[in-house]
Design an enzyme around this catalytic site. Structure first.
Site, PDB file in Angstrom:
ATOM      1  N   ARG A  82       0.845  -1.100  -0.016  1.00  0.00           N
ATOM      2  CA  ARG A  82      -0.070   0.058   0.102  1.00  0.00           C
ATOM      3  C   ARG A  82       0.726   1.353  -0.003  1.00  0.00           C
ATOM      4  O   ARG A  82       0.511   2.268  -0.660  1.00  0.00           O
ATOM      5  CB  ARG A  82      -1.117  -0.019   1.193  1.00  0.00           C
ATOM      6  CG  ARG A  82      -2.191   0.878   0.933  1.00  0.00           C
ATOM      7  CD  ARG A  82      -3.111   0.718   2.076  1.00  0.00           C
ATOM      8  NE  ARG A  82      -2.861   1.047   3.391  1.00  0.00           N
ATOM      9  CZ  ARG A  82      -3.521   0.491   4.635  1.00  0.00           C
ATOM     10  NH1 ARG A  82      -4.670   0.270   4.467  1.00  0.00           N
ATOM     11  NH2 ARG A  82      -2.812   0.845   5.770  1.00  0.00           N
ATOM     12  N   LYS A 184      -2.932   6.348   1.179  1.00  0.00           N
ATOM     13  CA  LYS A 184      -2.931   6.907   2.457  1.00  0.00           C
ATOM     14  C   LYS A 184      -1.953   8.016   2.429  1.00  0.00           C
ATOM     15  O   LYS A 184      -0.687   7.972   2.776  1.00  0.00           O
ATOM     16  CB  LYS A 184      -2.209   5.917   3.342  1.00  0.00           C
ATOM     17  CG  LYS A 184      -2.672   5.961   4.886  1.00  0.00           C
ATOM     18  CD  LYS A 184      -2.502   4.497   5.475  1.00  0.00           C
ATOM     19  CE  LYS A 184      -2.468   4.564   7.113  1.00  0.00           C
ATOM     20  NZ  LYS A 184      -3.777   5.189   7.585  1.00  0.00           N
ATOM     21  N   GLU A 220     -16.420   5.847   4.354  1.00  0.00           N
ATOM     22  CA  GLU A 220     -15.687   5.422   5.602  1.00  0.00           C
ATOM     23  C   GLU A 220     -15.588   6.529   6.503  1.00  0.00           C
ATOM     24  O   GLU A 220     -16.187   7.715   6.371  1.00  0.00           O
ATOM     25  CB  GLU A 220     -14.250   4.997   5.320  1.00  0.00           C
ATOM     26  CG  GLU A 220     -13.410   5.858   4.468  1.00  0.00           C
ATOM     27  CD  GLU A 220     -11.842   5.588   4.215  1.00  0.00           C
ATOM     28  OE1 GLU A 220     -11.438   4.795   4.848  1.00  0.00           O
ATOM     29  OE2 GLU A 220     -11.403   5.866   3.310  1.00  0.00           O
TER      30      GLU A 220
HETATM   31  N1  PLP Z   1      -9.551   4.150   6.408  1.00  0.00           N
HETATM   32  C1  PLP Z   1      -8.598   5.252   6.797  1.00  0.00           C
HETATM   33  C2  PLP Z   1      -8.938   6.448   6.288  1.00  0.00           C
HETATM   34  C3  PLP Z   1      -7.410   4.838   7.382  1.00  0.00           C
HETATM   35  O1  PLP Z   1      -6.667   6.043   8.036  1.00  0.00           O
HETATM   36  C4  PLP Z   1      -7.154   3.716   8.111  1.00  0.00           C
HETATM   37  C5  PLP Z   1      -6.037   3.250   9.081  1.00  0.00           C
HETATM   38  O2  PLP Z   1      -5.092   2.995   8.372  1.00  0.00           O
HETATM   39  C6  PLP Z   1      -8.109   2.646   7.744  1.00  0.00           C
HETATM   40  C7  PLP Z   1      -9.306   2.876   6.877  1.00  0.00           C
HETATM   41  C8  PLP Z   1      -7.973   1.090   8.151  1.00  0.00           C
HETATM   42  O3  PLP Z   1      -6.972   0.540   7.442  1.00  0.00           O
HETATM   43  P1  PLP Z   1      -6.232  -0.594   8.027  1.00  0.00           P
HETATM   44  O4  PLP Z   1      -7.052  -1.561   8.523  1.00  0.00           O
HETATM   45  O5  PLP Z   1      -5.209  -0.972   6.934  1.00  0.00           O
HETATM   46  O6  PLP Z   1      -5.097   0.006   8.902  1.00  0.00           O
HETATM   47  C1  COI Z   2      -4.095   3.250  11.442  1.00  0.00           C
HETATM   48  O1  COI Z   2      -5.164   2.778  11.910  1.00  0.00           O
HETATM   49  O2  COI Z   2      -3.061   2.845  11.305  1.00  0.00           O
HETATM   50  C2  COI Z   2      -4.272   4.726  11.075  1.00  0.00           C
HETATM   51  O3  COI Z   2      -3.433   5.281  10.389  1.00  0.00           O
HETATM   52  C3  COI Z   2      -5.501   5.603  11.295  1.00  0.00           C
HETATM   53  C4  COI Z   2      -5.159   6.724  11.923  1.00  0.00           C
HETATM   54  C5  COI Z   2      -6.268   7.630  12.275  1.00  0.00           C
HETATM   55  C6  COI Z   2      -4.511   6.525  13.384  1.00  0.00           C
END
Ligand code: PLP
Ligand code: COI
Length: 341
Positions: A82, A184, A220
């Site tokens: 990612r 991200k 989201e």
């Molecule tokens: N959506 C957003 C906007 C996020 O910042 C995060 C955090 O990383 C997620 C979803 C969840 O992603 P992940 O499960 O890969 O941490």
């Molecule tokens: C994560 O879950 O790792 C994120 O980056 C989300 C952030 C809002 C802390």
């Protein structure tokens, strides 16, 4: 190895400086060898691309102490992929995926004393990121970059741990169609600061963003994807090109179907349908699975039957299974767990 004297059980999701961080710099078209350093400060040009034009992207993953005392990280290969996707969209050089994993491993090893003990409720949050570091004043990508990984021990992202949240529909958008919602990028989070401060001031825990083009479909929150459970026990998650492809969500959907035998659907979810769901949760590395009890749509409330006191039964099952895999109580699907030691 002696652990640091930290009140693990009462940590919130905050930054605590740990001993070592990994740094690699990109210059003249190549990444240097990279190394662990002690200095937590960064000195860059006042005109660095990251400071002027927000050329930065990041990742988030966690290290866990398992029931049998190992230290593991969860699916770092997906974070490496990612970050590559984010870098490409932001015209940044790719940090090689195998080096990403090696940097994560080295940084966790070097900060072993900060990895919270099993059962403490805390984890070691790992934050890999990169940014354009040299001066640019015309709008263009930088030529020099830094990739860095630091760690910080954290507790729950939402105060109150696993108590159901109250969220509201946001009147602001977080991502544009064909924009950067699927990567991200730091800029997505800058966009969400005004709405999150406003939400907190009004007593809400988070914002539910709808699709910016039509404002009819669920996207989201500022930091997590949604999972819903229908009254007949199907697990539904929104499909959209402008949300972050959450690693937690992808893992949960796999586990729900392949391990727990639920019916799962990844599809467009109209906000109009949400009132008919039995359970709602936010999922992400930081959020783990945080249950949502109530959604406020401009004063009109949707209250989920699971209530405001505890997680709904399906959400709980998913939570127990995911955290069971991460903490080594349950067998993980092949390749999901990277053992550090
Ligand atoms: N959506 C957003 C906007 C996020 O910042 C995060 C955090 O990383 C997620 C979803 C969840 O992603 P992940 O499960 O890969 O941490
Ligand atoms: C994560 O879950 O790792 C994120 O980056 C989300 C952030 C809002 C802390």
């Amino acid at each position: 190895m002696e652990k640091k004297n930290i009140d693990w059980a009462n940590l919130d999701f905050g930054y605590i400086k740990t001993d070592k961080r990994y740094v690699s710099n990109f210059k003249d078209g190549a990444w240097d060898d990279g190394c662990l350093i002690e200095d937590d400060q960064i000195t860059i040009s006042e005109c660095a691309c990251v400071l002027q034009y927000a050329q930065t992207c990041f990742e988030g993953l966690k290290a866990y102490t398992t029931e049998d005392g190992r230290i593991v990280v969860f699916r770092p290969d997906l974070n490496a992929q990612r970050l590559e996707d984010s870098a490409k969209r932001l015209e940044m050089p790719v940090f090689p995926q195998e080096r990403f994993i090696d940097a994560v491993v080295k940084t966790v090893e070097a900060n072993e004393a900060y990895v919270p003990p099993y059962g403490s409720g805390a984890t070691l949050y790992i934050r890999p990121y990169m940014f354009g570091s040299n001066a640019v004043i015309g709008v263009k990508p930088a030529d020099e970059y830094q990739f860095r990984v630091f760690t910080t021990p954290v507790g729950p992202y939402f105060k109150g741990g696993v108590k159901p949240l109250t969220i509201r529909i946001s009147d602001y958008d977080r991502a544009a169609p064909h924009g950067t919602g699927h990567i991200k990028a730091g800029l997505n989070y800058a966009m969400s600061l005004y709405p999150i401060v406003d939400a907190h001031e009004k007593g809400f825990d988070e914002n539910m963003y709808l699709d910016p083009a039509t404002r009819t479909k669920v996207e989201e929150t500022g930091g997590a994807n949604f999972l819903f459970v229908t009254k007949d026990g199907t697990i539904v998650t929104p499909k959209s090109n402008s949300i972050l492809p959450s690693i937690t969500r992808r893992s949960l959907m796999y586990v729900a179907k392949e391990v727990l035998g639920y019916k799962t659907e990844e599809r467009e979810v109209y906000f109009d349908e949400v009132k008919d769901f039995a359970e709602c949760g936010l999922c992400g590395t930081a959020a783990v699975i945080s249950p949502v009890g109530k959604i406020n749509d401009h004063g009109k409330e949707i209250c989920f039957p699971s209530g405001m006191n505890e997680m709904g039964p399906v959400t709980k099952k998913l939570y127990d299974t995911l955290t069971g895999i991460q903490m080594g109580r349950l067998e993980a699907p092949e390749g999901w767990i990277k053992v550090i030691k």
